[in-house]
Design an enzyme around this catalytic site. Structure first.
Site, PDB file in Angstrom:
ATOM      1  N   ARG A 208       0.854  -1.208   0.000  1.00  0.00           N
ATOM      2  CA  ARG A 208       0.000   0.000   0.000  1.00  0.00           C
ATOM      3  C   ARG A 208       0.881   1.247   0.000  1.00  0.00           C
ATOM      4  NH1 ARG A 208      -3.589  -3.497   3.112  1.00  0.00           N
ATOM      5  NH2 ARG A 208      -2.550  -3.086   5.074  1.00  0.00           N
ATOM      6  N   PHE A 225     -10.359  -6.378  -6.491  1.00  0.00           N
ATOM      7  CA  PHE A 225     -10.431  -7.137  -5.237  1.00  0.00           C
ATOM      8  C   PHE A 225     -10.040  -6.173  -4.103  1.00  0.00           C
ATOM      9  CE2 PHE A 225      -9.146 -10.194  -8.557  1.00  0.00           C
ATOM     10  CZ  PHE A 225     -10.140 -11.153  -8.454  1.00  0.00           C
ATOM     11  N   ASP A 247     -15.088  -5.162  -5.680  1.00  0.00           N
ATOM     12  CA  ASP A 247     -15.027  -6.343  -4.814  1.00  0.00           C
ATOM     13  C   ASP A 247     -16.388  -7.023  -4.859  1.00  0.00           C
ATOM     14  OD1 ASP A 247     -12.853  -7.161  -2.412  1.00  0.00           O
ATOM     15  OD2 ASP A 247     -14.870  -7.987  -2.125  1.00  0.00           O
ATOM     16  N   ASN A 274     -18.289  -9.376  -9.750  1.00  0.00           N
ATOM     17  CA  ASN A 274     -17.286 -10.420  -9.902  1.00  0.00           C
ATOM     18  C   ASN A 274     -16.150  -9.809 -10.732  1.00  0.00           C
ATOM     19  OD1 ASN A 274     -15.697 -12.499 -11.044  1.00  0.00           O
ATOM     20  ND2 ASN A 274     -17.372 -13.944 -10.693  1.00  0.00           N
ATOM     21  N   ALA A 275     -14.954  -9.805 -10.180  1.00  0.00           N
ATOM     22  CA  ALA A 275     -13.846  -9.085 -10.812  1.00  0.00           C
ATOM     23  C   ALA A 275     -13.562  -9.577 -12.225  1.00  0.00           C
ATOM     24  CB  ALA A 275     -12.596  -9.214  -9.948  1.00  0.00           C
ATOM     25  N   ASP A 295      -5.347  -7.799  -6.569  1.00  0.00           N
ATOM     26  CA  ASP A 295      -4.960  -8.529  -5.347  1.00  0.00           C
ATOM     27  C   ASP A 295      -6.035  -9.564  -4.999  1.00  0.00           C
ATOM     28  OD1 ASP A 295      -3.804  -9.264  -2.954  1.00  0.00           O
ATOM     29  OD2 ASP A 295      -4.477  -7.488  -1.851  1.00  0.00           O
ATOM     30  N   CYS A 335      -1.719 -14.691  -2.905  1.00  0.00           N
ATOM     31  CA  CYS A 335      -1.547 -14.968  -1.472  1.00  0.00           C
ATOM     32  C   CYS A 335      -1.700 -16.462  -1.198  1.00  0.00           C
ATOM     33  CB  CYS A 335      -2.526 -14.147  -0.631  1.00  0.00           C
ATOM     34  SG  CYS A 335      -4.249 -14.477  -1.021  1.00  0.00           S
TER      35      CYS A 335
HETATM   36  C1  LIG Z   1      -6.699 -10.564  -0.705  1.00  0.00           C
HETATM   37  S1  LIG Z   1      -8.198  -9.699  -0.482  1.00  0.00           S
HETATM   38  C2  LIG Z   1      -7.804  -8.090  -1.032  1.00  0.00           C
HETATM   39  C3  LIG Z   1      -7.140  -7.205   0.013  1.00  0.00           C
HETATM   40  C4  LIG Z   1      -7.056  -5.744  -0.311  1.00  0.00           C
HETATM   41  N1  LIG Z   1      -6.281  -5.497  -1.488  1.00  0.00           N
HETATM   42  C5  LIG Z   1      -6.513  -4.938   0.865  1.00  0.00           C
HETATM   43  O1  LIG Z   1      -5.365  -4.408   0.778  1.00  0.00           O
HETATM   44  O2  LIG Z   1      -7.194  -4.834   1.876  1.00  0.00           O
HETATM   45  C6  LIG Z   1      -9.228 -10.388  -1.707  1.00  0.00           C
HETATM   46  C7  LIG Z   1     -10.609  -9.777  -1.871  1.00  0.00           C
HETATM   47  O3  LIG Z   1     -11.225 -10.382  -3.010  1.00  0.00           O
HETATM   48  C8  LIG Z   1     -12.636 -10.382  -2.826  1.00  0.00           C
HETATM   49  N2  LIG Z   1     -13.186 -11.360  -3.805  1.00  0.00           N
HETATM   50  C9  LIG Z   1     -13.168 -12.711  -3.757  1.00  0.00           C
HETATM   51  N3  LIG Z   1     -13.657 -13.218  -4.911  1.00  0.00           N
HETATM   52  C10 LIG Z   1     -13.974 -12.165  -5.705  1.00  0.00           C
HETATM   53  C11 LIG Z   1     -14.475 -12.047  -7.035  1.00  0.00           C
HETATM   54  N4  LIG Z   1     -14.761 -13.117  -7.779  1.00  0.00           N
HETATM   55  N5  LIG Z   1     -14.662 -10.813  -7.531  1.00  0.00           N
HETATM   56  C12 LIG Z   1     -14.375  -9.701  -6.790  1.00  0.00           C
HETATM   57  N6  LIG Z   1     -13.890  -9.771  -5.538  1.00  0.00           N
HETATM   58  C13 LIG Z   1     -13.687 -10.975  -5.009  1.00  0.00           C
HETATM   59  C14 LIG Z   1     -12.813 -10.704  -1.365  1.00  0.00           C
HETATM   60  O4  LIG Z   1     -14.080 -10.223  -0.918  1.00  0.00           O
HETATM   61  C15 LIG Z   1     -11.616  -9.942  -0.747  1.00  0.00           C
HETATM   62  O5  LIG Z   1     -12.038  -8.690  -0.295  1.00  0.00           O
END
Ligand SMILES: C[S@@+](CC[C@H](N)C(=O)[O-])C[C@H]1O[C@@H](n2cnc3c(N)ncnc32)[C@H](O)[C@@H]1O
Length: 391
Positions: A208, A225, A247, A274-275, A295, A335
């Site tokens: 960040r 995400f 997200d 959905n990303a 991410d 991750c």
């Molecule tokens: C590793 S975290 C991201 C952390 C963020 N970058 C931070 O610094 O706080 C992954 C995120 O992906 C989201 N997520 C999971 N599947 C997803 C999808 N298909 N489309 C969009 N978001 C998704 C989850 O809700 C979660 O918030």
């Protein structure tokens, strides 16, 4: 204490500080083992190798906390380890009041995660053996931190594998619905009770910070995400123009919006989608960005899932590179323990070749230093990020 002897040949990896013993690597017990009990580990000939705890029902049967004959696995050792973990964090001078205090094997406390959020603490037990030390962990934390509250978060996946059931909830004091923490010059709401992981992705703190240096005033930025907005807020604070953040989690987006308000940052568009579909739509609509950060959550929970996960990462790299303007920056993270840094570089290389977009690597980032990894277990370096400039 129960004595465990390993089969010949296994002693070398333990002498090299590898902290796990798999079930087939055990040759004998001094008596029938009880789930979770402390053990002394010896080589086939009876020579001391270490102290740990055992769960005879699972594949990773013994986890070691000590390779030192002078130490004993008891409440005192747990306290000492937690104190040492805290002293290390103090020496890091983390620019935040939120940090990981105990990172399981990385702090010689397998099965224990402790995150500090200002005056509150979240603990997570991921093994049966460590959960037996719950009282000792809590009293050590109270003694050390003078916290207002300690909350136990339940990791259902780990509990299912290890075969134990704990109640999620407050273990000490009081824990509010939202905790406000600060990191660098931003403040964040953390929802430890309903949020993902322990409420905040502490491991991305250094990334960040890095994004702040890449954004120029007026830049168009994309945070894919975004969770509670970590990257998007930093992009905006760096002077970005329009920031788009996406997200799938409604709860995460609600906290993200609160975070924008908390920092008086306007102009971030939060999208629930959905990303994968969202990126394709942006691409079709001809959108382009100066800085793109992707991410995703872990796609590979086990080794068998790796090929599919790699296809997912490649798709994200293709879309991400397409959406990044010339001389713009793109970052991709994984991750997952099972995806290596080389995997990530390979999929990025394939994506660059596939769509004929040349890039050069400007940085690599990993989990921040309050998440130390075990040299003998390369996959404990679980968070990897590659940052490129698109030429
Ligand atoms: C590793 S975290 C991201 C952390 C963020 N970058 C931070 O610094 O706080 C992954 C995120 O992906 C989201 N997520 C999971 N599947 C997803 C999808 N298909 N489309 C969009 N978001 C998704 C989850 O809700 C979660 O918030």
């Amino acid at each position: 204490m129960l004595q465990v002897r390993v089969v010949p040949g296994i002693e070398d990896k333990l002498k090299g500080f590898f902290p796990w013993i798999y079930r087939p690597e055990i040759s004998s017990f001094s008596r029938k083992p009880k789930k979770g009990e402390p053990v002394v580990v010896r080589d086939f000939g009876g020579r001391f190798l270490g102290y740990g705890y055992i769960n005879p029902e699972v594949n990773i049967a013994v986890r070691l906390l000590s390779f030192d004959k002078k130490e004993k696995l008891n409440a005192e050792l747990i306290k000492k380890r937690i104190r040492e973990a805290y002293d290390y964090r103090k020496r890091l001078y983390i620019n935040s009041n939120a940090f990981r205090l105990v990172h399981s094997e990385g702090d010689l406390l397998p099965g224990l995660i402790v995150d500090v959020y200002g005056e509150y603490v979240v603990v997570e037990f991921t093994t049966y053996g460590m959960s037996n030390f719950r009282k000792d962990v809590v009293s050590a934390l109270i003694e050390l931190l003078n916290s207002k509250g300690i909350y136990e978060k339940v990791n259902e996946y780990a509990q299912r594998i290890e075969g134990f059931k704990a109640q999620e909830g407050v273990l000490y004091g009081e824990v509010p619905e939202r905790i406000v923490v600060w990191e660098h010059d931003l403040r964040y709401n953390v929802d430890v009770q309903e949020g993902q992981k322990t409420g905040f992705f502490l491991d991305q703190r250094n990334a960040r910070k890095l994004v702040r240096g890449l954004v120029e005033p007026g830049d168009r930025c994309l945070d894919v995400f975004c969770h509670t907005g970590g990257f998007a807020l930093n992009m905006k604070r760096a002077g970005a123009g329009r920031v788009l953040a996406v997200d799938l989690s409604q709860k995460a987006l609600e906290v993200a919006k609160e975070n924008a308000k908390l920092n008086s940052l306007e102009g971030i568009e939060w999208v629930r989608a959905n990303a994968f579909n969202f990126l394709r739509d942006l691409q079709r609509a001809g959108k382009r960005f100066d800085v793109v950060v992707i991410d995703p959550p872990s796609f590979a929970k086990n080794k068998a899932a790796v090929p599919n996960a790699l296809r997912g990462y490649k798709e994200l790299c293709v879309q991400g590179l397409r959406l990044t303007k010339r001389l713009g920056y793109f970052a991709i993270f994984s991750c997952s323990h099972h995806i290596t840094e080389n995997h990530l570089i390979e999929v990025l290389t394939e994506a660059s070749y596939g769509i004929r977009r040349q890039v050069r690597v400007i940085a690599k980032t990993f989990q921040d230093r309050d998440h130390p990894w075990v040299l003998q277990m390369p996959n404990t370096l679980y968070l990897k990020g590659v940052w490129v400039e698109v030429l």
